[in-house]
Design a protein around this motif. Structure first.
Motif, short mmCIF file in Angstrom:
data_model
loop_
_atom_site.label_atom_id
_atom_site.label_comp_id
_atom_site.label_asym_id
_atom_site.label_seq_id
_atom_site.Cartn_x
_atom_site.Cartn_y
_atom_site.Cartn_z
N MET A 1 0.72 -1.28 -0.05
CA MET A 1 0.07 0.25 -0.05
C MET A 1 0.96 1.39 0.06
SD MET A 1 -2.90 -1.10 -0.33
CE MET A 1 -3.72 0.63 -0.26
N PHE A 2 0.60 2.32 -0.78
CA PHE A 2 1.04 3.39 -0.84
C PHE A 2 0.24 4.56 -0.71
CE2 PHE A 2 2.10 7.38 -3.22
CZ PHE A 2 3.23 7.30 -3.63
N PHE A 3 0.52 5.40 0.55
CA PHE A 3 -0.23 6.64 1.10
C PHE A 3 0.73 7.70 0.91
CE2 PHE A 3 -3.27 3.60 2.65
CZ PHE A 3 -4.41 4.16 2.95
N SER A 4 0.06 8.89 0.43
CA SER A 4 0.78 10.14 0.33
C SER A 4 -0.03 11.20 0.53
CB SER A 4 1.59 10.46 -1.08
OG SER A 4 0.40 10.65 -2.10
N ASP A 5 0.49 12.29 1.35
CA ASP A 5 -0.26 13.33 1.48
C ASP A 5 0.62 14.55 1.62
OD1 ASP A 5 -2.54 14.93 2.53
OD2 ASP A 5 -1.52 14.67 4.66
N LEU A 6 0.25 15.72 1.21
CA LEU A 6 1.10 17.31 1.07
C LEU A 6 0.88 17.55 2.69
CD1 LEU A 6 -0.45 18.68 -2.11
CD2 LEU A 6 1.85 17.82 -1.76
N SER A 7 2.25 17.94 2.87
CA SER A 7 2.45 18.60 4.35
C SER A 7 1.86 20.16 4.45
CB SER A 7 3.87 18.58 4.70
OG SER A 7 4.55 17.25 4.15
N GLY A 8 1.10 20.30 5.15
CA GLY A 8 0.37 21.71 5.67
C GLY A 8 -0.03 22.39 4.35
N TYR B 1 -0.13 18.31 -9.54
CA TYR B 1 0.60 17.44 -8.79
C TYR B 1 -0.06 15.96 -8.92
CZ TYR B 1 1.46 15.25 -3.93
OH TYR B 1 1.82 14.41 -3.20
N LEU B 2 -1.25 16.11 -8.91
CA LEU B 2 -1.68 14.33 -8.81
C LEU B 2 -1.49 13.66 -10.24
CD1 LEU B 2 -5.49 15.19 -7.01
CD2 LEU B 2 -3.23 13.98 -6.12
N SER B 3 -1.50 14.50 -11.20
CA SER B 3 -1.34 14.09 -12.59
C SER B 3 0.29 13.43 -12.52
CB SER B 3 -1.39 14.98 -13.69
OG SER B 3 -2.75 15.38 -13.83
N ALA B 4 1.12 14.23 -12.05
CA ALA B 4 2.59 13.98 -12.00
C ALA B 4 2.83 12.55 -11.29
CB ALA B 4 3.49 15.04 -11.66
N MET B 5 2.08 12.52 -10.08
CA MET B 5 2.47 11.48 -9.23
C MET B 5 1.63 10.23 -9.74
SD MET B 5 4.26 12.88 -6.84
CE MET B 5 4.67 14.09 -7.98
N THR B 6 0.55 10.21 -10.20
CA THR B 6 -0.31 9.29 -10.79
C THR B 6 0.51 8.49 -12.04
OG1 THR B 6 -2.35 10.34 -10.02
CG2 THR B 6 -2.31 8.50 -11.89
N HIS C 1 5.57 28.14 -3.46
CA HIS C 1 4.71 27.15 -2.63
C HIS C 1 5.73 26.39 -1.65
CE1 HIS C 1 0.87 29.16 -3.75
NE2 HIS C 1 1.13 28.72 -4.92
N GLY C 2 6.72 25.96 -2.36
CA GLY C 2 7.42 24.83 -1.49
C GLY C 2 6.95 23.76 -0.91
N LEU C 3 6.02 23.17 -1.86
CA LEU C 3 5.23 21.94 -1.32
C LEU C 3 6.30 20.64 -1.04
CD1 LEU C 3 2.16 21.69 -3.95
CD2 LEU C 3 2.29 22.71 -1.77
#
Length: 402
Positions: free
Chosen positions: A150-157, A177-182, A241-243
């Motif tokens: 399982m892979f869980f990811s979440d943006l910080s702050g 962001y979601l397109s690049a990660m997907t 933004h420095g995500l």
């Protein structure tokens, strides 16, 4: 001219002689009549039409070539035995049937299948769609046990960042962001289960079987982390933004399948494996790390990566402590700083577990400026020097939140 024509033609006397010989020996050449030729031609065309219905266009064309070759061989053999079979008509009729059936399938019969594939490709994994199309059955409730990662990811702050953006800017940023990660997850064989705001839930090892699912999940996590740094540096939507994000990985048995109510359900996954992966994603904030994996994932991934053990932790809702690790890079590709940090951290962790908090503080302190995890462990070690723990103390960090 008469002499040239005579040389190119068969003399009548030879024709008469051949006819007389055939009559005497009763081996005259037999040619099929019009009804028989028609039936044979139609039968050949029907066989090719059936092949065009069952096979892909390229496969049907190969079948036409093969059947035509076989029929030609049969016709030659029959001619040796004084039977003349038609050659041109069946071959041309078969080719016409192939063209007609292929066109029919493309225009009419496959229209619904193409629509299904195109529409559901936005919601389901290709393997699930293929199963639906092949079986011709509607999806039904049910699942099976599979070993997955399982892979869980979440943006910080991200909530505080989103408050400073217009809705249009927010949507653009999230889509990028979601397109690049997907793209990275799917290119490594993963299946995105769902998006929850800025979070991504994905699994490796289902629906497509993948014996190397743990290795692919770790590699995808490392690629996602690198890709986010590239987006921060070069994509206008990310400017200023420095995500940063957190990723949790865990491997184990899980129920995978169509889960939900009788009227609405999703192809998803359920088990304690999923819950632990979710907790590990959140646990990164206690160590200042970006990726955290369970010991199970580390073991199943093999020796393809350079790792460092972070700690032994007890996550919320689970009494048993688990060891957690951080993947640093592909094996042999870690930087000099990463190797230095890993060595100092391992020394500090060993001293920490031996209750030698002074040495642990020194070891962690050597790399605290370049490694948030070491800095936080150094603070914890100094706190225990000032206030030593009881004799029954165990080197397990109990996480208070998710």
């Amino acid at each position: 001219r008469a002499m040239q024509r005579a040389r190119s033609d068969i003399a009548g006397v030879f024709v008469h002689a051949t006819a007389v010989r055939n009559l005497i020996e009763r081996d005259a050449l037999t040619e099929l009549g019009f009804p028989a030729r028609t039936i044979l031609t139609i039968a050949f065309a029907l066989v090719i039409a059936c092949a065009a219905c069952m096979l892909a266009p390229s496969g049907a064309l190969i079948a036409w070539f093969a059947l035509t070759a076989i029929y030609a061989a049969v016709a030659v053999s029959a001619f040796v035995h004084a039977v003349a079979l038609p050659l041109t008509e069946p071959a041309l009729a078969g080719l016409a049937a192939l063209a007609i059936m292929t066109g029919y399938r493309f225009v009419l019969a496959d229209r619904d299948e193409r629509f299904l594939r195109k529409s559901f490709a936005f919601y389901l994994a290709p393997e699930v769609i293929e199963t639906m199309v092949t079986s011709g059955k509607m999806p039904a409730l049910g699942g099976e046990m599979r070993n997955v990662t399982m892979f869980f990811s979440d943006l910080s702050g991200f909530s505080s960042i989103a408050e400073t953006m217009t809705p249009g800017e927010l949507v653009t940023l999230m889509n990028e962001y979601l397109s690049a990660m997907t793209d990275i997850i799917e290119s490594h064989g993963g299946y995105v289960d769902k998006y929850i705001g800025d979070s991504i839930v994905a699994m490796f090892g289902a629906p497509a079987d993948d014996p190397a699912h743990a290795r692919n999940a770790v590699r995808a996590a490392l690629k996602c982390h690198t890709r986010l740094a590239e987006l921060n540096a070069g994509n206008p939507a990310f400017a200023g933004h420095g995500l940063s994000h957190r990723i949790g990985l865990n491997s184990g048995e899980a129920v995978v399948g169509n889960i939900g109510s009788r009227r609405r359900f999703n192809y998803t996954v359920m088990s304690d494996t999923v819950n632990v992966a979710s907790r590990l994603e959140g646990a990164n904030k206690y160590y200042g790390t970006a990726i955290m994996a369970s010991e199970t994932t580390m073991v199943q991934a093999g020796d393809a990566f350079a790792w460092r053990e972070l700690d032994a932790i007890r996550v919320q809702g689970r009494g048993e402590a688990i060891k957690v690790f951080e993947p640093l890079a592909d094996k042999g590709a870690e930087s000099a700083d990463q190797a230095k940090v890993a060595a100092a951290y391992a020394e500090g962790l060993a001293c920490w577990r031996a209750r030698d908090f002074a040495k642990a503080s020194d070891a962690f302190g050597r790399v605290a400026e370049i490694d948030p995890a070491s800095a936080r462990f150094a603070d914890r070690a100094r706190a225990l020097i000032a206030d030593p723990p009881p004799s029954d103390w165990t080197p397990v960090h109990t996480l208070e939140g998710k």
